[in-house]
Design a protein around this motif. Structure first.
Motif, PDB file in Angstrom:
ATOM      1  N   ASP A  75      -2.300 -56.808   7.316  1.00  0.00           N
ATOM      2  CA  ASP A  75      -1.198 -56.897   8.531  1.00  0.00           C
ATOM      3  C   ASP A  75      -0.116 -56.440   7.573  1.00  0.00           C
ATOM      4  OD1 ASP A  75      -1.217 -59.801   6.860  1.00  0.00           O
ATOM      5  OD2 ASP A  75       0.713 -59.779   8.097  1.00  0.00           O
ATOM      6  N   ARG A  98      -0.959 -56.515  14.734  1.00  0.00           N
ATOM      7  CA  ARG A  98      -1.474 -57.212  16.318  1.00  0.00           C
ATOM      8  C   ARG A  98      -0.112 -57.328  16.755  1.00  0.00           C
ATOM      9  NH1 ARG A  98      -5.864 -59.885  15.407  1.00  0.00           N
ATOM     10  NH2 ARG A  98      -6.710 -60.857  13.055  1.00  0.00           N
ATOM     11  N   THR A 103      -6.710 -54.984  17.178  1.00  0.00           N
ATOM     12  CA  THR A 103      -7.286 -55.732  16.657  1.00  0.00           C
ATOM     13  C   THR A 103      -8.382 -55.495  14.964  1.00  0.00           C
ATOM     14  OG1 THR A 103      -9.281 -55.587  17.912  1.00  0.00           O
ATOM     15  CG2 THR A 103      -8.234 -56.600  19.079  1.00  0.00           C
TER      16      THR A 103
END
Length: 218
Positions: free
Chosen positions: A183, A204, A209
């Motif tokens: 992330d 996200r 995803t």
């Protein structure tokens, strides 16, 4: 691709939600009033103190104490003079945190897809070895992961190129045969690519995803 490396916190494990829920139960137990603003301040303090540990400026337990010294005055709680008292307070927070540990819904399906592809699966995290392995076990993902590499084990942390290269070595895969997913763009994508891996950003907030990124594996 022969292997895939996942970041852990806020990639497979929902650290933000787990910590937020913990704070909303822990702060009132200390006599404070929880709020979204207070939670946001906690995360700023957390990042600052955690980075000091990664940089070698303090110990892992030391950065926990530093968090409390910065945070407790924000809720009107007296900061204890002794380390033992601070440690007791942080242990209480960890109890609330652990009670809310949760994986993202797409985490297990993503690991299962990677396994069905015949890939070796690794986790590369700047967190502490004991806690990160405990998270994987608690959220039911440990059995699907072949290798867990932490900054403590490796002796280096992301974005040092050796963090990615040593994880690839542990997986028995060349960097060019390895995909990294995480992330944090700087740590999980830009630095991984510089080390020779393919890397994809798990955004996200934009609706991306883990399964989307596994489909876009090259």
């Amino acid at each position: 691709m022969k292997a895939v490396i996942f970041d852990l916190d806020d990639t497979l494990f929902d650290h933000t939600t787990s910590a937020t829920k913990a704070l909303h139960s822990w702060v009132p137990a200390l006599g404070g009033t929880s709020s979204d603003e207070l939670v946001a301040q906690w995360f700023v303090i957390e990042q600052h103190c955690f980075d000091r540990w990664l940089n070698g400026d303090t110990t892992h337990q030391g950065q926990r104490r530093e968090r409390l010294r910065s945070f407790l005055p924000l809720i009107g709680h007296v900061v204890p003079d002794g380390d033992a008292e601070l440690d007791d307070i942080y242990t209480d927070f960890l109890g609330h945190y652990r009670a809310h540990w949760v994986a993202f819904p797409d985490a297990q399906p993503a690991l299962e897809v990677a396994r069905s592809n015949g890939w070796r699966i690794g986790v590369l995290t700047n967190g502490s070895t004991a806690q990160q392995n405990a998270k994987l076990t608690e959220i039911g993902l440990a059995a699907l992961v072949d290798v867990v590499c932490t900054s403590e084990i490796l002796g280096v942390s992301k974005p040092d190129p050796q963090a990615y290269l040593r994880t690839c070595e542990a997986l028995g895969a060349d960097p060019a045969e390895t995909l990294m997913i995480g992330d944090n763009y700087d740590l999980d994508v830009a630095a991984a690519r510089k080390a020779g891996l393919t890397a994809h950003h798990l955004d996200r907030a934009a609706g991306v995803t883990l399964l989307d990124l596994l489909r876009r594996r090259s």
